[in-house]
Design a protein around this motif. Sequence first.
Motif, PDB file in Angstrom:
ATOM      1  N   TYR A  50      42.438  32.979  35.265  1.00  0.00           N
ATOM      2  CA  TYR A  50      42.182  34.329  34.807  1.00  0.00           C
ATOM      3  C   TYR A  50      43.146  34.669  33.682  1.00  0.00           C
ATOM      4  O   TYR A  50      44.176  34.009  33.493  1.00  0.00           O
ATOM      5  CB  TYR A  50      42.298  35.338  35.953  1.00  0.00           C
ATOM      6  N   VAL A  51      42.801  35.701  32.933  1.00  0.00           N
ATOM      7  CA  VAL A  51      43.618  36.124  31.807  1.00  0.00           C
ATOM      8  C   VAL A  51      43.852  37.626  31.883  1.00  0.00           C
ATOM      9  O   VAL A  51      43.049  38.372  32.444  1.00  0.00           O
ATOM     10  CB  VAL A  51      42.961  35.769  30.448  1.00  0.00           C
ATOM     11  N   MET A  52      44.979  38.043  31.311  1.00  0.00           N
ATOM     12  CA  MET A  52      45.245  39.468  31.151  1.00  0.00           C
ATOM     13  C   MET A  52      44.654  39.894  29.810  1.00  0.00           C
ATOM     14  O   MET A  52      44.890  39.246  28.789  1.00  0.00           O
ATOM     15  CB  MET A  52      46.748  39.728  31.166  1.00  0.00           C
ATOM     16  N   VAL A  53      43.891  40.990  29.806  1.00  0.00           N
ATOM     17  CA  VAL A  53      43.176  41.384  28.597  1.00  0.00           C
ATOM     18  C   VAL A  53      43.483  42.813  28.151  1.00  0.00           C
ATOM     19  O   VAL A  53      43.048  43.227  27.066  1.00  0.00           O
ATOM     20  CB  VAL A  53      41.645  41.235  28.795  1.00  0.00           C
ATOM     21  N   LEU A  76      34.115  38.927  42.526  1.00  0.00           N
ATOM     22  CA  LEU A  76      34.840  39.784  41.586  1.00  0.00           C
ATOM     23  C   LEU A  76      35.296  38.951  40.388  1.00  0.00           C
ATOM     24  O   LEU A  76      35.917  37.907  40.555  1.00  0.00           O
ATOM     25  CB  LEU A  76      36.044  40.414  42.282  1.00  0.00           C
ATOM     26  N   TYR A  77      34.978  39.417  39.198  1.00  0.00           N
ATOM     27  CA  TYR A  77      35.318  38.660  37.994  1.00  0.00           C
ATOM     28  C   TYR A  77      36.182  39.449  37.019  1.00  0.00           C
ATOM     29  O   TYR A  77      36.617  38.920  36.000  1.00  0.00           O
ATOM     30  CB  TYR A  77      34.048  38.178  37.292  1.00  0.00           C
ATOM     31  N   ALA A  78      36.436  40.717  37.311  1.00  0.00           N
ATOM     32  CA  ALA A  78      37.328  41.540  36.496  1.00  0.00           C
ATOM     33  C   ALA A  78      37.994  42.543  37.416  1.00  0.00           C
ATOM     34  O   ALA A  78      37.354  43.095  38.311  1.00  0.00           O
ATOM     35  CB  ALA A  78      36.553  42.262  35.385  1.00  0.00           C
ATOM     36  N   LEU A  79      39.295  42.779  37.199  1.00  0.00           N
ATOM     37  CA  LEU A  79      40.047  43.700  38.041  1.00  0.00           C
ATOM     38  C   LEU A  79      40.982  44.541  37.188  1.00  0.00           C
ATOM     39  O   LEU A  79      41.490  44.081  36.158  1.00  0.00           O
ATOM     40  CB  LEU A  79      40.867  42.934  39.085  1.00  0.00           C
ATOM     41  N   ALA A  80      41.197  45.768  37.627  1.00  0.00           N
ATOM     42  CA  ALA A  80      42.149  46.671  36.985  1.00  0.00           C
ATOM     43  C   ALA A  80      43.288  46.938  37.953  1.00  0.00           C
ATOM     44  O   ALA A  80      43.054  47.230  39.124  1.00  0.00           O
ATOM     45  CB  ALA A  80      41.474  47.984  36.589  1.00  0.00           C
ATOM     46  N   VAL A  81      44.504  46.824  37.456  1.00  0.00           N
ATOM     47  CA  VAL A  81      45.696  47.202  38.220  1.00  0.00           C
ATOM     48  C   VAL A  81      46.185  48.533  37.666  1.00  0.00           C
ATOM     49  O   VAL A  81      46.446  48.651  36.467  1.00  0.00           O
ATOM     50  CB  VAL A  81      46.800  46.138  38.107  1.00  0.00           C
ATOM     51  N   ASN A  82      46.278  49.530  38.518  1.00  0.00           N
ATOM     52  CA  ASN A  82      46.705  50.877  38.107  1.00  0.00           C
ATOM     53  C   ASN A  82      47.997  51.267  38.798  1.00  0.00           C
ATOM     54  O   ASN A  82      48.178  50.971  39.977  1.00  0.00           O
ATOM     55  CB  ASN A  82      45.648  51.923  38.470  1.00  0.00           C
ATOM     56  N   GLY A  97      55.763  54.431  42.100  1.00  0.00           N
ATOM     57  CA  GLY A  97      55.981  53.069  42.574  1.00  0.00           C
ATOM     58  C   GLY A  97      54.776  52.447  43.227  1.00  0.00           C
ATOM     59  O   GLY A  97      54.700  51.219  43.378  1.00  0.00           O
ATOM     60  N   ASP A  98      53.801  53.277  43.640  1.00  0.00           N
ATOM     61  CA  ASP A  98      52.570  52.736  44.226  1.00  0.00           C
ATOM     62  C   ASP A  98      51.711  52.083  43.147  1.00  0.00           C
ATOM     63  O   ASP A  98      51.751  52.474  41.973  1.00  0.00           O
ATOM     64  CB  ASP A  98      51.752  53.848  44.886  1.00  0.00           C
ATOM     65  N   ALA A  99      50.921  51.122  43.564  1.00  0.00           N
ATOM     66  CA  ALA A  99      49.958  50.485  42.665  1.00  0.00           C
ATOM     67  C   ALA A  99      48.650  50.280  43.411  1.00  0.00           C
ATOM     68  O   ALA A  99      48.620  50.235  44.646  1.00  0.00           O
ATOM     69  CB  ALA A  99      50.488  49.151  42.156  1.00  0.00           C
ATOM     70  N   MET A 100      47.569  50.192  42.654  1.00  0.00           N
ATOM     71  CA  MET A 100      46.293  49.836  43.266  1.00  0.00           C
ATOM     72  C   MET A 100      45.596  48.818  42.379  1.00  0.00           C
ATOM     73  O   MET A 100      45.799  48.787  41.156  1.00  0.00           O
ATOM     74  CB  MET A 100      45.402  51.061  43.495  1.00  0.00           C
ATOM     75  N   ILE A 101      44.833  47.957  43.020  1.00  0.00           N
ATOM     76  CA  ILE A 101      44.006  46.979  42.311  1.00  0.00           C
ATOM     77  C   ILE A 101      42.566  47.294  42.666  1.00  0.00           C
ATOM     78  O   ILE A 101      42.233  47.486  43.841  1.00  0.00           O
ATOM     79  CB  ILE A 101      44.360  45.544  42.718  1.00  0.00           C
ATOM     80  N   ARG A 102      41.705  47.349  41.663  1.00  0.00           N
ATOM     81  CA  ARG A 102      40.325  47.758  41.915  1.00  0.00           C
ATOM     82  C   ARG A 102      39.381  47.002  41.001  1.00  0.00           C
ATOM     83  O   ARG A 102      39.770  46.507  39.941  1.00  0.00           O
ATOM     84  CB  ARG A 102      40.160  49.263  41.680  1.00  0.00           C
ATOM     85  N   THR A 103      38.129  46.935  41.433  1.00  0.00           N
ATOM     86  CA  THR A 103      37.109  46.367  40.567  1.00  0.00           C
ATOM     87  C   THR A 103      36.484  47.463  39.715  1.00  0.00           C
ATOM     88  O   THR A 103      36.138  48.537  40.239  1.00  0.00           O
ATOM     89  CB  THR A 103      36.003  45.657  41.366  1.00  0.00           C
ATOM     90  N   PRO A 104      36.321  47.225  38.417  1.00  0.00           N
ATOM     91  CA  PRO A 104      35.668  48.220  37.567  1.00  0.00           C
ATOM     92  C   PRO A 104      34.195  48.422  37.884  1.00  0.00           C
ATOM     93  O   PRO A 104      33.565  49.332  37.337  1.00  0.00           O
ATOM     94  CB  PRO A 104      35.844  47.646  36.151  1.00  0.00           C
ATOM     95  N   MET A 124      46.233  47.903  33.755  1.00  0.00           N
ATOM     96  CA  MET A 124      46.355  46.536  33.266  1.00  0.00           C
ATOM     97  C   MET A 124      45.098  45.790  33.690  1.00  0.00           C
ATOM     98  O   MET A 124      44.744  45.793  34.874  1.00  0.00           O
ATOM     99  CB  MET A 124      47.604  45.859  33.836  1.00  0.00           C
ATOM    100  N   GLY A 125      44.413  45.197  32.724  1.00  0.00           N
ATOM    101  CA  GLY A 125      43.140  44.538  33.013  1.00  0.00           C
ATOM    102  C   GLY A 125      43.285  43.029  33.063  1.00  0.00           C
ATOM    103  O   GLY A 125      43.944  42.420  32.211  1.00  0.00           O
ATOM    104  N   TYR A 126      42.651  42.423  34.070  1.00  0.00           N
ATOM    105  CA  TYR A 126      42.643  40.971  34.249  1.00  0.00           C
ATOM    106  C   TYR A 126      41.200  40.535  34.470  1.00  0.00           C
ATOM    107  O   TYR A 126      40.426  41.245  35.120  1.00  0.00           O
ATOM    108  CB  TYR A 126      43.496  40.557  35.444  1.00  0.00           C
ATOM    109  N   ALA A 127      40.845  39.376  33.957  1.00  0.00           N
ATOM    110  CA  ALA A 127      39.460  38.923  34.071  1.00  0.00           C
ATOM    111  C   ALA A 127      39.411  37.406  34.138  1.00  0.00           C
ATOM    112  O   ALA A 127      40.338  36.713  33.694  1.00  0.00           O
ATOM    113  CB  ALA A 127      38.635  39.420  32.883  1.00  0.00           C
ATOM    114  N   MET A 128      38.319  36.894  34.695  1.00  0.00           N
ATOM    115  CA  MET A 128      38.102  35.454  34.666  1.00  0.00           C
ATOM    116  C   MET A 128      38.122  34.982  33.219  1.00  0.00           C
ATOM    117  O   MET A 128      37.691  35.704  32.301  1.00  0.00           O
ATOM    118  CB  MET A 128      36.771  35.122  35.318  1.00  0.00           C
ATOM    119  N   HIS A 129      38.604  33.781  32.996  1.00  0.00           N
ATOM    120  CA  HIS A 129      38.898  33.315  31.637  1.00  0.00           C
ATOM    121  C   HIS A 129      37.671  33.261  30.734  1.00  0.00           C
ATOM    122  O   HIS A 129      37.789  33.336  29.513  1.00  0.00           O
ATOM    123  CB  HIS A 129      39.564  31.930  31.693  1.00  0.00           C
TER     124      HIS A 129
END
Length: 269
Positions: free
Chosen positions: A102-105, A137-143, A189-196, A216-221
């Motif tokens: 995966y990559v950060m985009v 899941l092929y794309a995720l957002a970390v908030n 300090g809290d974070a969440m990871i979610r699918t768009p 912060m967005g991450y996705a399959m390469h």
Amino acid sequence: MVQSIGRVNKYTDTDLNRFAEDLNRDGICVIPGLFDKELISEWAKAFENLFRERQNQPGGLAPREIARYYLTLPWVSPFANVEVFANPVIMGVLERVFFQEYVMVQMGVDLPVQGSDYQEIHRDYRPLFTDQIVTPLYALAVNFPLVEVTAENGPFQMARGTHILPREEGLRKIATGEIPMESFYMQLGDAMIRTPLALHRGSPNRTNQPRPMVVMGYAMHWLHTPKVDLTLQRDYYESLPENLRQMIRCQVVEQLPKEKVETYVNFKY
């Protein structure tokens, strides 16, 4: 493994497995107390200055409906921080959900201010094929927020499990109340990871203070992500370990531009 001054030792493999299970099932997981509050305070101060600068730049803010904005963060201190974008807890969850490289985009901020309203319920990505086909899941957002998120300052709202439903079915179940639109309140300090792909919206900020939420967005390469972009200065990029250079999908320049024109304008499906 990247070391962190944050909360890496707070979470066990069992915790990371649970976060990944939550993410696959609900489309979201919440990680309490991931980042040190001192780090968040540093980001908040730097962001306040950046927001003022961008307000005075043509195209420096992307509109997100009324009194709501998006802006890309520059890869400079304090935002260019390995302990954040390559945090071991975040990476541990992503590695349990993504089955390929995966990559950060993306690294930006969503910002409702006073006068904002409810967004239209939407997804941030199209389905890979049709929403009749459930895919991994092929794309995720970390908030993570730079201020405490309360009922008054515009909490993110999402309907759990709608990432595996056809869009119209999900909207219908939200309208009837079968699936609630849930508000996510967050501490510093809290974070969440979610699918768009889960149906979601922003809610009104009724306070006189902006509510910045880092994304912060991450996705399959192999996923094409033309609407978001990362630009890193060469000296910083080359200072990173090889595995992180490979993880960040970015343009490498000799010097970062002084002004940024936002390109991520259309954001709803």
